[in-house]
Design a protein around this motif. Structure first.
Motif, PDB file in Angstrom:
ATOM      1  N   VAL A   1       0.922  -1.264   0.043  1.00  0.00           N
ATOM      2  CA  VAL A   1       0.106   0.017   0.151  1.00  0.00           C
ATOM      3  C   VAL A   1       1.093   1.191  -0.213  1.00  0.00           C
ATOM      4  N   HIS A   2       0.429   2.028  -0.526  1.00  0.00           N
ATOM      5  CA  HIS A   2       0.993   3.624  -0.486  1.00  0.00           C
ATOM      6  C   HIS A   2       1.062   4.196   0.776  1.00  0.00           C
ATOM      7  N   PRO A   3       2.034   5.063   0.970  1.00  0.00           N
ATOM      8  CA  PRO A   3       2.233   5.605   2.295  1.00  0.00           C
ATOM      9  C   PRO A   3       1.041   6.408   2.721  1.00  0.00           C
ATOM     10  N   ASP A   4       0.364   7.046   1.830  1.00  0.00           N
ATOM     11  CA  ASP A   4      -1.019   7.902   2.407  1.00  0.00           C
ATOM     12  C   ASP A   4      -2.132   6.852   2.731  1.00  0.00           C
ATOM     13  N   THR A   5      -2.208   5.689   1.918  1.00  0.00           N
ATOM     14  CA  THR A   5      -3.406   4.795   2.485  1.00  0.00           C
ATOM     15  C   THR A   5      -2.930   4.021   3.587  1.00  0.00           C
ATOM     16  N   ALA A   6      -1.418   3.768   3.956  1.00  0.00           N
ATOM     17  CA  ALA A   6      -1.002   3.048   4.982  1.00  0.00           C
ATOM     18  C   ALA A   6      -1.287   4.208   6.090  1.00  0.00           C
ATOM     19  N   TRP A   7      -1.012   5.391   6.120  1.00  0.00           N
ATOM     20  CA  TRP A   7      -1.471   6.024   7.093  1.00  0.00           C
ATOM     21  C   TRP A   7      -2.968   6.114   7.688  1.00  0.00           C
ATOM     22  N   ILE A   8      -3.859   5.983   6.860  1.00  0.00           N
ATOM     23  CA  ILE A   8      -5.064   5.933   7.161  1.00  0.00           C
ATOM     24  C   ILE A   8      -5.410   4.614   7.672  1.00  0.00           C
ATOM     25  N   LEU A   9      -5.020   3.635   7.226  1.00  0.00           N
ATOM     26  CA  LEU A   9      -5.123   2.184   7.864  1.00  0.00           C
ATOM     27  C   LEU A   9      -4.564   1.797   9.249  1.00  0.00           C
ATOM     28  N   ARG A  10      -3.343   2.603   9.438  1.00  0.00           N
ATOM     29  CA  ARG A  10      -2.998   2.504  10.713  1.00  0.00           C
ATOM     30  C   ARG A  10      -3.668   3.133  11.795  1.00  0.00           C
ATOM     31  N   GLU A  11      -4.468   4.550  11.320  1.00  0.00           N
ATOM     32  CA  GLU A  11      -5.616   5.069  12.074  1.00  0.00           C
ATOM     33  C   GLU A  11      -6.842   4.227  12.223  1.00  0.00           C
TER      34      GLU A  11
ATOM     35  N   LEU B   1       1.313  -3.931   9.457  1.00  0.00           N
ATOM     36  CA  LEU B   1       1.851  -2.982   8.537  1.00  0.00           C
ATOM     37  C   LEU B   1       3.438  -2.858   8.581  1.00  0.00           C
ATOM     38  N   LEU B   2       4.071  -3.272   7.669  1.00  0.00           N
ATOM     39  CA  LEU B   2       5.587  -3.427   7.826  1.00  0.00           C
ATOM     40  C   LEU B   2       6.244  -2.771   6.821  1.00  0.00           C
ATOM     41  N   PRO B   3       7.458  -1.817   6.736  1.00  0.00           N
ATOM     42  CA  PRO B   3       7.935  -1.247   5.597  1.00  0.00           C
ATOM     43  C   PRO B   3       8.560  -2.125   4.708  1.00  0.00           C
ATOM     44  N   LEU B   4       8.474  -1.519   3.570  1.00  0.00           N
ATOM     45  CA  LEU B   4       9.119  -2.525   2.270  1.00  0.00           C
ATOM     46  C   LEU B   4      10.601  -2.073   2.140  1.00  0.00           C
ATOM     47  N   PRO B   5      11.683  -2.741   2.160  1.00  0.00           N
ATOM     48  CA  PRO B   5      12.922  -2.290   1.980  1.00  0.00           C
ATOM     49  C   PRO B   5      13.036  -1.569   0.431  1.00  0.00           C
ATOM     50  N   GLY B   6      13.673  -0.385   0.666  1.00  0.00           N
ATOM     51  CA  GLY B   6      14.055   0.295  -0.702  1.00  0.00           C
ATOM     52  C   GLY B   6      12.978   1.119  -1.312  1.00  0.00           C
ATOM     53  N   THR B   7      11.655   1.194  -0.287  1.00  0.00           N
ATOM     54  CA  THR B   7      10.465   1.864  -0.723  1.00  0.00           C
ATOM     55  C   THR B   7       9.886   2.518   0.231  1.00  0.00           C
ATOM     56  N   ASN B   8       9.048   3.533  -0.043  1.00  0.00           N
ATOM     57  CA  ASN B   8       8.331   4.197   1.012  1.00  0.00           C
ATOM     58  C   ASN B   8       6.963   3.523   1.280  1.00  0.00           C
ATOM     59  N   TRP B   9       6.778   2.416   0.498  1.00  0.00           N
ATOM     60  CA  TRP B   9       5.453   1.755   0.665  1.00  0.00           C
ATOM     61  C   TRP B   9       5.492   0.637   1.762  1.00  0.00           C
ATOM     62  N   LEU B  10       4.359   0.312   2.144  1.00  0.00           N
ATOM     63  CA  LEU B  10       4.179  -0.706   3.207  1.00  0.00           C
ATOM     64  C   LEU B  10       3.337  -1.997   2.828  1.00  0.00           C
ATOM     65  N   ARG B  11       3.742  -3.054   3.497  1.00  0.00           N
ATOM     66  CA  ARG B  11       2.974  -4.368   3.135  1.00  0.00           C
ATOM     67  C   ARG B  11       1.796  -4.585   4.392  1.00  0.00           C
ATOM     68  N   ILE B  12       0.820  -4.818   4.040  1.00  0.00           N
ATOM     69  CA  ILE B  12      -0.242  -4.984   4.966  1.00  0.00           C
ATOM     70  C   ILE B  12      -1.084  -6.170   5.049  1.00  0.00           C
ATOM     71  N   ARG B  13      -1.073  -6.913   6.203  1.00  0.00           N
ATOM     72  CA  ARG B  13      -1.704  -8.053   6.397  1.00  0.00           C
ATOM     73  C   ARG B  13      -2.750  -8.158   7.342  1.00  0.00           C
ATOM     74  N   ALA B  14      -3.953  -8.576   6.729  1.00  0.00           N
ATOM     75  CA  ALA B  14      -5.054  -8.577   7.762  1.00  0.00           C
ATOM     76  C   ALA B  14      -6.162  -9.562   7.393  1.00  0.00           C
ATOM     77  N   SER B  15      -6.882 -10.134   8.320  1.00  0.00           N
ATOM     78  CA  SER B  15      -8.062 -10.964   8.188  1.00  0.00           C
ATOM     79  C   SER B  15      -9.490 -10.077   7.731  1.00  0.00           C
TER      80      SER B  15
END
Length: 337
Positions: free
Chosen positions: A261-271, A280-294
């Motif tokens: 997910v893009h960092p803007d979307t990750a911010w919303i999903l973190r809240e 939500l874990l950072p992806l190496p070499g990028t500002n995107w994050l990987r989300i895992r959820a049921s």
């Protein structure tokens, strides 16, 4: 004499006012007498008629109708009354609720609540120097996402559905089937009522069947309240709703959503997380994050994911990724034409 003494005529009259329905509904003197007796007040029909005709009707907007057999009493449908006097905090809550509920409830239901909303507005407007009034002027309830206008529900249909549900009585309805595109008559056993976005649904079983279905109130073209008791087996709304087919399901239960997910979307999903187990874990070499959820394995969740667009890349489940690819291809073909 204590205010709670059932012999106190003032207390009796206050309770009586709370029992009188709004027009077009009405109650006979005998019905009001029975209701008072259930609340501990012993009164003759003659005394009750005198209370209504000589005391209360001269001070309150009451309507008296003679149906040829007895007198029936109602409050004027537009009467703005509050018993006891309106509490400022309660008036504020009603004022804010009006802004929220107009996005959820059908117009017919809002019309029934309008006298209470008007009373709250008038009360707050009368408090020119009260800080709560300024709060009401500066606080609003906004819908999340695009709010559709509520579906129109006939007022008489709503009244009979609500009464049948509360009194556990059967309903004879003419229902417009969305699948078949035709009106069908059926007898319903009401179980519950659910509001989902701009649409309200009656949860009920049909005839002699025991399986539960839901019926959009705005598609009920006629509803007749029957005197026959509805089938009253145990019904638990909280148990039913997770299995209700309000939205088509891809499968059963939940799926493990894995996506970048893009960092803007990750911010919303973190809240506002998708689930309790979300990570939500950072992806190496990028500002995107990987989300895992049921998440629920249904079309509604998939549509939400699809709506994120280019800010989310679904990795799992693979079936979702394939469907998103197909939808993007169809959308591209549509715009290419």
């Amino acid at each position: 004499m204590s205010k709670k003494d059932p012999k106190d005529p003032l207390v009796r009259c206050l309770v009586l006012l709370g029992l009188i329905p709004r027009y077009p509904k009405s109650s006979s003197v005998q019905e009001l007498k029975t209701a008072l007796e259930q609340r501990g007040f012993s009164v003759t029909a003659r005394t009750l008629q005198r209370d209504l005709g000589e005391k209360l009707s001269t001070r309150f907007p009451l309507i008296c109708q003679d149906d040829g057999q007895t007198y029936r009493w109602s409050f004027d449908s537009q009467a703005q009354i509050s018993l006891p006097a309106t509490d400022t905090a309660a008036a504020l809550a009603m004022n804010l609720a009006e802004g929220h509920l107009k996005h959820l409830l059908p117009p017919g239901v809002l019309a029934l609540l309008e006298p209470q909303f008007a009373t709250a507005r008038n009360h707050l407007q009368s408090l020119q120097h009260n800080p709560l009034t300024r709060w009401a002027q500066r606080v609003r309830s906004l819908p999340n996402g695009k709010a559709l206008l509520p579906a129109s529900v006939d007022g008489a249909v709503w009244e009979n559905v609500a009464t049948a549900l509360l009194e556990q009585r059967q309903l004879q309805v003419d229902y417009l089937s969305r699948v078949k595109g035709e009106v069908k008559a059926m007898t319903l056993h009401p179980k519950g009522l659910a509001s989902r976005g701009p649409t309200s649904y009656l949860i009920a079983s049909v005839g002699d069947y025991i399986d539960l279905r839901h019926f959009a109130l705005h598609r009920i073209q006629r509803a007749e309240l029957l005197n026959t008791p509805a089938c009253d087996e145990d019904f638990d709304m909280d148990v039913y709703l997770p299995t209700a087919a309000f939205t088509p399901r891809q499968g059963t239960g939940t799926v493990n959503l894995v996506a970048d997910v893009h960092p803007d979307t990750a911010w919303i999903l973190r809240e506002t997380p998708l689930s309790e187990d979300q990570t939500l874990l950072p992806l190496p070499g990028t500002n995107w994050l990987r989300i895992r959820a049921s998440v629920a394995d249904d079309q509604e969740t998939l549509r939400w994911v699809f709506g994120i667009g280019e800010e989310m890349k679904v990795l799992e489940p693979m079936a979702w990724q394939q469907e998103i690819r197909q939808r993007l291809q169809m959308a591209g073909n549509l715009y290419a034409r």
